[in-house]
Write an enzyme that holds these catalytic residues in place. Structure first.
Site, PDB file in Angstrom:
ATOM      1  N   ILE A 157       0.829  -1.206   0.000  1.00 51.82           N
ATOM      2  CA  ILE A 157       0.000   0.000   0.000  1.00 51.82           C
ATOM      3  C   ILE A 157       0.862   1.254   0.000  1.00 51.82           C
ATOM      4  CG2 ILE A 157      -0.290   0.121   2.515  1.00 51.82           C
ATOM      5  CD1 ILE A 157      -2.905   0.927  -0.254  1.00 51.82           C
ATOM      6  N   TYR A 158       2.053   1.167   0.602  1.00 49.74           N
ATOM      7  CA  TYR A 158       2.996   2.294   0.561  1.00 49.74           C
ATOM      8  C   TYR A 158       3.438   2.552  -0.876  1.00 49.74           C
ATOM      9  CZ  TYR A 158       7.264   4.989   1.532  1.00 49.74           C
ATOM     10  OH  TYR A 158       8.247   5.958   1.556  1.00 49.74           O
ATOM     11  N   ALA A 159       3.767   1.483  -1.603  1.00 47.35           N
ATOM     12  CA  ALA A 159       4.166   1.625  -3.004  1.00 47.35           C
ATOM     13  C   ALA A 159       3.039   2.231  -3.834  1.00 47.35           C
ATOM     14  CB  ALA A 159       4.571   0.266  -3.572  1.00 47.35           C
TER      15      ALA A 159
END
Length: 254
Positions: A157-159
């Site tokens: 989700i960070y990516a």
């Protein structure tokens, strides 16, 4: 770094109380910019302001708040206008995340936290700053990540958030170029507190990252990332917009 390259300019740095945000704020201050730094921890902001004061800045204001709230984004811009009378540079650095979770295990709380603080917080601050930047032009510097470009395991989700930031930055560069607003992205590899903790918790991955860096070391927020932000904030980059600069020692080469 040329002294006073940003004299007369006012910069707003989200998450400016520590890590990469503080390093960027330090570099902007040394180049002559007046600053507004934001964050959730008042004590960290006050300590950062004391650290910034000797660097030759034209002034430092703090604004406690949460980048996930639109009202706090608008309040931060208002502090810049009330204290310094203008806004020239916006640095969207703040980002909350919980790295190290495989994609199939990411829960809704982590998804919401990461997207709201990163992608949506960036958009809301850009929207809050836009009416003031369009008056005389300016620079927006958003923070991306090699994890988005590379697709690092454990950073699902960070990516996605960081690639979303890069996408919206390109859109804004096209839509707002007519007003003299430049929008660019820095993807840093630097030892922020979150990065330090993650690397300590994952020593094998830390060594893998280190081997991937062509220059053989992790970056320093002020000395290595800060000058890139000064370049993008200054007139030296007046013909640069919609671009991603990988300040990562040679991890990502495109």
């Amino acid at each position: 770094m040329a002294p006073q390259k940003l004299a007369g300019k006012v910069a707003l740095v989200t998450g400016g109380g520590q890590g990469v945000g503080l390093g960027i704020a330090q570099a902007l201050a040394a180049a002559g910019a007046a600053l507004v730094i934001t964050g959730r921890d008042v004590a960290k902001l006050e300590a950062a302001a004391r650290d910034l004061s000797p660097l030759g800045t034209a002034g430092v204001a703090i604004c406690a708040g949460d980048v996930r709230r639109r009202a706090d984004a608008e309040a931060a811009v208002k502090v810049a206008l009330d204290r310094f009378g203008r806004l020239d540079v916006l640095v969207n650095n703040a980002q909350s995340s919980k790295p190290g979770t495989l994609l199939e295990d990411i829960d809704d709380e982590t998804i919401a936290l990461t997207l709201e603080s990163g992608l949506l917080g960036t958009i809301r601050h850009m929207q809050a700053a836009f009416p003031h930047l369009k008056e005389r032009g300016g620079s927006i510097i958003n923070l991306g990540s090699r994890e988005g470009i590379y697709g690092g395991a454990g950073f699902g989700i960070y990516a996605a958030t960081k690639e979303g930031v890069r996408g919206v930055s390109r859109v804004a560069a096209r839509e707002w170029g007519r007003y003299g607003i430049r929008v660019n992205v820095i993807c840093p590899a630097a030892l922020s507190p979150v990065a330090i903790q993650y690397l300590a918790d994952h020593p094998e991955q830390a060594e893998m990252y280190r081997r991937e860096i062509a220059l053989g070391r992790f970056g320093d927020p002020q000395a290595d990332i800060g000058p890139v932000a000064v370049f993008l904030a200054s007139d030296d980059s007046r013909y640069v917009t919609g671009q991603t600069l990988n300040a990562d020692g040679g991890q990502v080469m495109l």
